[in-house]
Design an enzyme around this catalytic site. Structure first.
Site, PDB file in Angstrom:
ATOM      1  N   LYS A  53       0.918  -1.177   0.071  1.00 46.32           N
ATOM      2  CA  LYS A  53       0.014   0.124   0.065  1.00 46.32           C
ATOM      3  C   LYS A  53       0.887   1.009  -0.167  1.00 46.32           C
ATOM      4  O   LYS A  53       0.656   2.094  -0.821  1.00 46.32           O
ATOM      5  CB  LYS A  53      -1.012   0.105   1.227  1.00 46.32           C
ATOM      6  CG  LYS A  53      -2.134  -1.054   1.179  1.00 46.32           C
ATOM      7  CD  LYS A  53      -2.854  -1.281   2.235  1.00 46.32           C
ATOM      8  CE  LYS A  53      -3.889  -2.397   2.111  1.00 46.32           C
ATOM      9  NZ  LYS A  53      -4.856  -2.571   3.340  1.00 46.32           N
ATOM     10  N   GLN A  97      -4.525  -1.552   9.608  1.00 50.32           N
ATOM     11  CA  GLN A  97      -4.645  -3.024   8.982  1.00 50.32           C
ATOM     12  C   GLN A  97      -5.267  -3.668   9.845  1.00 50.32           C
ATOM     13  O   GLN A  97      -4.969  -4.107  11.124  1.00 50.32           O
ATOM     14  CB  GLN A  97      -3.199  -3.129   8.396  1.00 50.32           C
ATOM     15  CG  GLN A  97      -3.110  -4.349   7.669  1.00 50.32           C
ATOM     16  CD  GLN A  97      -3.494  -4.478   6.135  1.00 50.32           C
ATOM     17  OE1 GLN A  97      -3.778  -3.491   5.587  1.00 50.32           O
ATOM     18  NE2 GLN A  97      -4.089  -5.487   5.793  1.00 50.32           N
ATOM     19  N   ASP A 120     -11.129   2.903   3.947  1.00 46.36           N
ATOM     20  CA  ASP A 120     -11.471   1.540   3.942  1.00 46.36           C
ATOM     21  C   ASP A 120     -13.042   1.522   3.892  1.00 46.36           C
ATOM     22  O   ASP A 120     -13.503   0.381   3.434  1.00 46.36           O
ATOM     23  CB  ASP A 120     -10.804   0.867   5.117  1.00 46.36           C
ATOM     24  CG  ASP A 120      -9.693  -0.109   4.737  1.00 46.36           C
ATOM     25  OD1 ASP A 120      -9.389  -0.354   3.611  1.00 46.36           O
ATOM     26  OD2 ASP A 120      -8.804  -0.185   5.770  1.00 46.36           O
TER      27      ASP A 120
END
Ligand code: GUN
Length: 295
Positions: A53, A97, A120
């Site tokens: 990422k 994450q 997200d």
């Protein structure tokens, strides 16, 4: 008939090129898009995802900030970092994450993220907005799947769609997106009694179960669109060590009309949609700044 293959790498490269142009335009306006990424613990897969990422951000002209915490991190410390990132106007996206170590209340962490920076799309409010088909940040993997369907001109409305997997990250938002697009959606999972009965009815089949080569050609309707979200490493057999999806590609491609490979299918699209969400957030911030300045 052999299925048409959707090349996720090629599609990703094209979309990332467009994102880089938007990022450069924002930077020229004095608002460089910036994504903050938090990694807690030592899960090796998570470490790889986070590294990918951050690298993808750099290549697209998006600034990235990375915060690493040990497995035994104090949740209060992570929450206080989140508060600081929420308050920082130079940060446009915040990603924690998953999974988090057991001492964390995952829902509480996700809900501590400012919904305007929730790239997200995991905050309960963004999930609720998605379920109501209102504007929100859409979770990256299912969003990438919808983008893939668009590129092959699949008309989702009126189709029978089957999603295997009911996770918050993929299965549930995938089902909501397909429903919003007009499909009749069935969500299957580990407790589904006759999985093949459902999969054989699917015009669009999305698999997100984490079982290598589980869905075979005989479970697929001829001509169906098969989207494989699984990324599994084979443990035994002649292909031990190789990556594969939830679908047995070799048998499925002889039956399906369209199929995604693993690797090189959905995987690269997840990060691409993360970059797009970060740029969207920065574009909103730049517009709000200009409005406040009377421009
Ligand atoms: N873990 C597995 N997939 C994802 C994802 O898309 N976002 C985050 N934050 N964690 C994940």
């Amino acid at each position: 008939m052999t299925a048409r293959i959707i090349d996720g790498n090629a599609l990703s490269a094209r979309v990332r090129g467009e994102i880089a142009v938007r990022a450069a335009a924002l930077t020229a306006r004095g608002v460089q898009p910036c994504l903050a990424v938090m990694l807690v613990g030592a899960d090796p897969a998570s470490a790889v995802y986070v590294r990918n990422k951050v690298t993808a951000c750099e290549k697209a002209g998006i600034r990235s900030l990375r915060f690493d915490y040990p497995q035994d991190a104090d949740p209060a410390e992570v929450m206080s970092r989140l508060a600081a990132l929420n308050a920082d106007p130079a940060v446009h996206g915040i990603l924690v994450q998953l999974p988090l170590p057991p001492q964390f209340d995952e829902a509480a962490v996700l809900e501590a993220i400012d919904i305007r920076k929730d790239v997200d799309g995991f905050h309960a409010e963004n999930v609720g907005r998605l379920s109501q088909n209102r504007e929100s940040f859409i979770p990256c993997t299912p969003h990438g799947v919808m983008k893939m369907l668009e590129t092959v001109d699949v008309k989702v409305a009126g189709t029978e769609a089957v999603v295997i997997g009911r996770s918050n990250i993929v299965g549930k938002p995938m089902a909501m997106l397909l429903t919003n697009a007009g499909a009749t959606v069935t969500v299957c999972h580990s407790r589904t009694r006759d999985l093949a009965f459902h999969t054989r009815r699917a015009d669009i089949l999305v698999t997100a179960i984490g079982k290598p080569r589980f869905v075979t050609g005989d479970m697929i309707k001829p001509g169906a669109v098969v989207i494989d979200v699984g990324i599994n490493r084979l443990k035994d057999g002649p292909d031990a060590g190789k990556l594969c999806g939830d679908v047995d590609f070799e048998s499925a491609k002889e039956v399906a009309g369209v199929i995604t490979p693993v690797p090189g299918g959905v995987g690269p699209m997840t990060i691409t949609m993360l970059l797009e969400n970060t740029v969207i957030s920065a574009e909103r911030a730049a517009s709000a700044r200009d409005l406040a300045a009377g421009k």
